[in-house]
Design a protein around this motif. Sequence first.
Motif, PDB file in Angstrom:
ATOM      1  N   VAL A  54       4.638   6.518  12.527  1.00 30.59           N
ATOM      2  CA  VAL A  54       3.850   5.283  12.550  1.00 30.59           C
ATOM      3  C   VAL A  54       3.679   4.798  11.098  1.00 30.59           C
ATOM      4  CG1 VAL A  54       1.594   6.480  12.490  1.00 30.59           C
ATOM      5  CG2 VAL A  54       1.748   4.215  13.511  1.00 30.59           C
ATOM      6  N   LEU A  55       3.673   3.464  10.929  1.00 35.54           N
ATOM      7  CA  LEU A  55       3.502   2.878   9.599  1.00 35.54           C
ATOM      8  C   LEU A  55       2.023   2.638   9.318  1.00 35.54           C
ATOM      9  CD1 LEU A  55       6.320   0.127   9.681  1.00 35.54           C
ATOM     10  CD2 LEU A  55       6.480   2.483   8.816  1.00 35.54           C
ATOM     11  N   VAL A  56       1.578   3.084   8.146  1.00 36.36           N
ATOM     12  CA  VAL A  56       0.185   2.859   7.740  1.00 36.36           C
ATOM     13  C   VAL A  56       0.234   2.183   6.363  1.00 36.36           C
ATOM     14  CG1 VAL A  56      -2.084   3.917   7.551  1.00 36.36           C
ATOM     15  CG2 VAL A  56      -0.313   5.082   8.845  1.00 36.36           C
ATOM     16  N   ALA A  57      -0.149   0.902   6.323  1.00 37.10           N
ATOM     17  CA  ALA A  57       0.053   0.112   5.100  1.00 37.10           C
ATOM     18  C   ALA A  57      -1.274  -0.327   4.486  1.00 37.10           C
ATOM     19  CB  ALA A  57       0.890  -1.121   5.427  1.00 37.10           C
ATOM     20  N   HIS A  58      -1.239  -0.532   3.158  1.00 36.46           N
ATOM     21  CA  HIS A  58      -2.422  -1.049   2.465  1.00 36.46           C
ATOM     22  C   HIS A  58      -2.344  -2.575   2.378  1.00 36.46           C
ATOM     23  CE1 HIS A  58      -5.269  -1.809  -0.894  1.00 36.46           C
ATOM     24  NE2 HIS A  58      -5.930  -0.818  -0.300  1.00 36.46           N
ATOM     25  N   TYR A  59      -3.517  -3.209   2.280  1.00 41.24           N
ATOM     26  CA  TYR A  59      -3.621  -4.671   2.171  1.00 41.24           C
ATOM     27  C   TYR A  59      -2.837  -5.261   0.996  1.00 41.24           C
ATOM     28  CZ  TYR A  59      -8.028  -4.322   4.908  1.00 41.24           C
ATOM     29  OH  TYR A  59      -8.994  -4.100   5.850  1.00 41.24           O
ATOM     30  N   TYR A  60      -2.530  -4.445  -0.024  1.00 38.63           N
ATOM     31  CA  TYR A  60      -1.908  -4.984  -1.235  1.00 38.63           C
ATOM     32  C   TYR A  60      -0.385  -5.006  -1.195  1.00 38.63           C
ATOM     33  CZ  TYR A  60      -6.416  -4.352  -3.757  1.00 38.63           C
ATOM     34  OH  TYR A  60      -7.715  -4.412  -4.183  1.00 38.63           O
ATOM     35  N   VAL A  61       0.231  -4.397  -0.153  1.00 40.44           N
ATOM     36  CA  VAL A  61       1.697  -4.411  -0.150  1.00 40.44           C
ATOM     37  C   VAL A  61       2.193  -5.752   0.383  1.00 40.44           C
ATOM     38  CG1 VAL A  61       1.898  -1.900   0.029  1.00 40.44           C
ATOM     39  CG2 VAL A  61       1.977  -3.279   2.134  1.00 40.44           C
ATOM     40  N   ASP A  62       3.495  -6.003   0.205  1.00 41.51           N
ATOM     41  CA  ASP A  62       4.048  -7.307   0.596  1.00 41.51           C
ATOM     42  C   ASP A  62       3.719  -7.653   2.045  1.00 41.51           C
ATOM     43  OD1 ASP A  62       5.013  -7.581  -1.889  1.00 41.51           O
ATOM     44  OD2 ASP A  62       7.131  -7.360  -1.367  1.00 41.51           O
ATOM     45  N   ALA A  63       3.499  -8.960   2.273  1.00 40.55           N
ATOM     46  CA  ALA A  63       3.085  -9.423   3.603  1.00 40.55           C
ATOM     47  C   ALA A  63       4.063  -8.976   4.685  1.00 40.55           C
ATOM     48  CB  ALA A  63       2.952 -10.945   3.596  1.00 40.55           C
ATOM     49  N   GLU A  64       5.376  -8.956   4.370  1.00 41.68           N
ATOM     50  CA  GLU A  64       6.316  -8.605   5.451  1.00 41.68           C
ATOM     51  C   GLU A  64       6.185  -7.135   5.856  1.00 41.68           C
ATOM     52  OE1 GLU A  64      10.374  -9.504   4.633  1.00 41.68           O
ATOM     53  OE2 GLU A  64      10.482  -8.247   2.852  1.00 41.68           O
ATOM     54  N   ALA A 300       1.071 -12.985 -21.282  1.00 41.20           N
ATOM     55  CA  ALA A 300      -0.069 -12.419 -22.010  1.00 41.20           C
ATOM     56  C   ALA A 300      -0.002 -10.895 -21.904  1.00 41.20           C
ATOM     57  CB  ALA A 300      -1.370 -12.964 -21.440  1.00 41.20           C
ATOM     58  N   THR A 301      -1.131 -10.234 -22.042  1.00 36.16           N
ATOM     59  CA  THR A 301      -1.098  -8.776 -22.039  1.00 36.16           C
ATOM     60  C   THR A 301      -0.880  -8.206 -20.646  1.00 36.16           C
ATOM     61  OG1 THR A 301      -3.471  -8.775 -21.791  1.00 36.16           O
ATOM     62  CG2 THR A 301      -2.609  -8.519 -24.030  1.00 36.16           C
ATOM     63  N   CYS A 302      -1.061  -9.028 -19.627  1.00 35.65           N
ATOM     64  CA  CYS A 302      -1.042  -8.482 -18.278  1.00 35.65           C
ATOM     65  C   CYS A 302       0.383  -8.344 -17.750  1.00 35.65           C
ATOM     66  CB  CYS A 302      -1.936  -9.366 -17.434  1.00 35.65           C
ATOM     67  SG  CYS A 302      -1.451  -9.928 -15.893  1.00 35.65           S
ATOM     68  N   GLN A 303       0.714  -7.105 -17.327  1.00 35.93           N
ATOM     69  CA  GLN A 303       2.070  -6.813 -16.854  1.00 35.93           C
ATOM     70  C   GLN A 303       2.184  -7.155 -15.379  1.00 35.93           C
ATOM     71  OE1 GLN A 303       4.203  -5.812 -18.915  1.00 35.93           O
ATOM     72  NE2 GLN A 303       3.152  -4.727 -20.551  1.00 35.93           N
ATOM     73  N   SER A 304       1.088  -7.358 -14.739  1.00 33.80           N
ATOM     74  CA  SER A 304       1.066  -7.332 -13.281  1.00 33.80           C
ATOM     75  C   SER A 304      -0.039  -8.246 -12.793  1.00 33.80           C
ATOM     76  CB  SER A 304       0.759  -5.913 -12.851  1.00 33.80           C
ATOM     77  OG  SER A 304      -0.326  -5.430 -13.614  1.00 33.80           O
ATOM     78  N   CYS A 305       0.005  -9.513 -13.203  1.00 30.12           N
ATOM     79  CA  CYS A 305      -1.117 -10.401 -12.929  1.00 30.12           C
ATOM     80  C   CYS A 305      -1.392 -10.506 -11.440  1.00 30.12           C
ATOM     81  CB  CYS A 305      -0.838 -11.767 -13.515  1.00 30.12           C
ATOM     82  SG  CYS A 305      -0.549 -11.649 -15.284  1.00 30.12           S
ATOM     83  N   ALA A 306      -2.552 -10.048 -11.045  1.00 31.52           N
ATOM     84  CA  ALA A 306      -3.048 -10.139  -9.667  1.00 31.52           C
ATOM     85  C   ALA A 306      -2.149  -9.480  -8.623  1.00 31.52           C
ATOM     86  CB  ALA A 306      -3.343 -11.579  -9.276  1.00 31.52           C
ATOM     87  N   HIS A 307      -1.156  -8.720  -9.051  1.00 28.42           N
ATOM     88  CA  HIS A 307      -0.407  -7.948  -8.053  1.00 28.42           C
ATOM     89  C   HIS A 307       0.013  -6.613  -8.654  1.00 28.42           C
ATOM     90  CE1 HIS A 307       1.495  -6.999  -4.396  1.00 28.42           C
ATOM     91  NE2 HIS A 307       2.730  -7.160  -4.807  1.00 28.42           N
ATOM     92  N   CYS A 308      -0.385  -5.560  -7.969  1.00 25.42           N
ATOM     93  CA  CYS A 308      -0.155  -4.202  -8.467  1.00 25.42           C
ATOM     94  C   CYS A 308       1.348  -3.894  -8.494  1.00 25.42           C
ATOM     95  CB  CYS A 308      -0.889  -3.226  -7.543  1.00 25.42           C
ATOM     96  SG  CYS A 308      -0.633  -1.518  -7.999  1.00 25.42           S
ATOM     97  N   PRO A 309       1.892  -3.530  -9.654  1.00 22.57           N
ATOM     98  CA  PRO A 309       3.340  -3.287  -9.735  1.00 22.57           C
ATOM     99  C   PRO A 309       3.772  -2.075  -8.929  1.00 22.57           C
ATOM    100  CG  PRO A 309       2.263  -2.570 -11.755  1.00 22.57           C
ATOM    101  CD  PRO A 309       1.212  -3.259 -10.932  1.00 22.57           C
ATOM    102  N   TRP A 310       2.840  -1.130  -8.734  1.00 20.58           N
ATOM    103  CA  TRP A 310       3.204   0.073  -7.957  1.00 20.58           C
ATOM    104  C   TRP A 310       3.197  -0.238  -6.463  1.00 20.58           C
ATOM    105  CZ3 TRP A 310      -0.304   1.008 -12.246  1.00 20.58           C
ATOM    106  CH2 TRP A 310       0.354   1.551 -13.365  1.00 20.58           C
ATOM    107  N   MET A 311       2.274  -1.069  -6.018  1.00 17.82           N
ATOM    108  CA  MET A 311       2.303  -1.501  -4.606  1.00 17.82           C
ATOM    109  C   MET A 311       3.599  -2.267  -4.340  1.00 17.82           C
ATOM    110  SD  MET A 311      -0.506  -0.810  -2.821  1.00 17.82           S
ATOM    111  CE  MET A 311      -2.148  -0.173  -3.128  1.00 17.82           C
ATOM    112  N   ALA A 312       4.043  -3.036  -5.362  1.00 16.62           N
ATOM    113  CA  ALA A 312       5.232  -3.876  -5.197  1.00 16.62           C
ATOM    114  C   ALA A 312       6.521  -3.058  -5.115  1.00 16.62           C
ATOM    115  CB  ALA A 312       5.318  -4.864  -6.364  1.00 16.62           C
ATOM    116  N   MET A 313       6.450  -1.751  -5.407  1.00 15.37           N
ATOM    117  CA  MET A 313       7.663  -0.917  -5.310  1.00 15.37           C
ATOM    118  C   MET A 313       8.055  -0.631  -3.858  1.00 15.37           C
ATOM    119  SD  MET A 313       6.905   1.797  -8.357  1.00 15.37           S
ATOM    120  CE  MET A 313       8.541   2.471  -8.626  1.00 15.37           C
ATOM    121  N   ASN A 314       7.159  -0.903  -2.931  1.00 12.36           N
ATOM    122  CA  ASN A 314       7.471  -0.689  -1.506  1.00 12.36           C
ATOM    123  C   ASN A 314       8.259  -1.887  -0.985  1.00 12.36           C
ATOM    124  OD1 ASN A 314       5.646   1.750  -0.628  1.00 12.36           O
ATOM    125  ND2 ASN A 314       4.342   0.450  -1.903  1.00 12.36           N
TER     126      ASN A 314
END
Length: 353
Positions: A54-64, A300-314
């Motif tokens: 079963v898939l268990v996902a966090h709110y921060y991963v991509d919508a799809e 600017a200094t932010c590498q990941s503005c408003a989106h977590c780069p580690w969540m985005a690895m999924n």
Amino acid sequence: MPITTHMPAVDHDTVRRAAAEAADIAYSIPPISDTERQQLKARIHEQLVKQDAVLVAHYYVDAELQQLAEESGGYVSDSLDMARFGHEHPASTLVVIGVRFMGETAKILNPEKRVLMPDLRATCSLDMNCPADEFSAFCDQYPDHTVVVYANTSAAVKARADWMVTSGSAVAVIEHLLKKGEKIIWGPDKHLGRYIENLTGAEMKIWQGSCIVHEEFRALELKQLKAQHPEAAVLVHPESPEAVIALADVVSSTTGLIRAAAEMDNPSFIVATDNGIFYKMQKAAPGKTLIEAPNAGIGATCQSCAHCPWMAMNNLRNLAEVLETGANEIHIDKPIRDRAVKSIQRLLDFSQR
Ligand code: 13P
Ligand code: SF4
């Protein structure tokens, strides 16, 4: 305000470099065509049945990915609720789509289940800048203190703690401990720690970690945006800096912010948390306008503005692959698991009361 004792050695540069590397990995994958998307989804559905998974996902991963979790009978939620769902669901394999501490928490609570993750390199800056040995040495300096840690930590840090809490439960737990006259060590999020102190009057020993996504929200620009949208309520996650929290109408966990957007009468909301949350928030608050809170901005200094780069690895590709190969299984040493489960169980028992 109370004076907190600070832990000095947290290496922000290493964390920022790691975030930049994660963003490079996440955003350099070739785009997925519609045909490939359909094929990947079909492979994932087939494997879910075959593997009793079963898939268990966090709110921060991509919508799809959130959508796929929902349509395949899985779940999308905050970190603690993900672990609870995994525990109650009969599937023998949990595929945790989020970051590593979420997979570890699922494994700690479900040692008999197989827990897989699309990419084990998906970490969290709070987890990264709280190495278990250094944190343990910090705690050793205050042997008469109760150690309370945030969910965004490794299994080894949870094993060193007396309590694990989430953003939704932290204030209630600290109030409970204060009533019992306990002295408290808090780690690793300094902003959440300061927020708890301001609300409860606690004087905690605070580890100086932070979330690289939330700490980039900007108070001055938020004030200007508020003035442009007087009808909007400001929703803020407590991992944000104190000055941003001070401008909030609601400060809450991810689940609490979604609930606020659904229940409040405002026609629009300025949201200071990872923008992956917009998928579920918009579903919960149809017809309402959701506006991203201002952050440091690209370049600017932010590498990941408003989106977590580690969540985005999924993504769909590594999700299909992990289901087919059984790679990226989470393992936790038994002695660590046996201690870590106690700090998590304390919270679960407390929440039931
Ligand atoms: P939740 O525990 O509310 O899901 O938050 C996790 C997180 O990583 C926030 O940045
Ligand atoms: Fe960690 Fe921040 Fe990413 Fe949440 S958003 S997983 S706290 S780095």
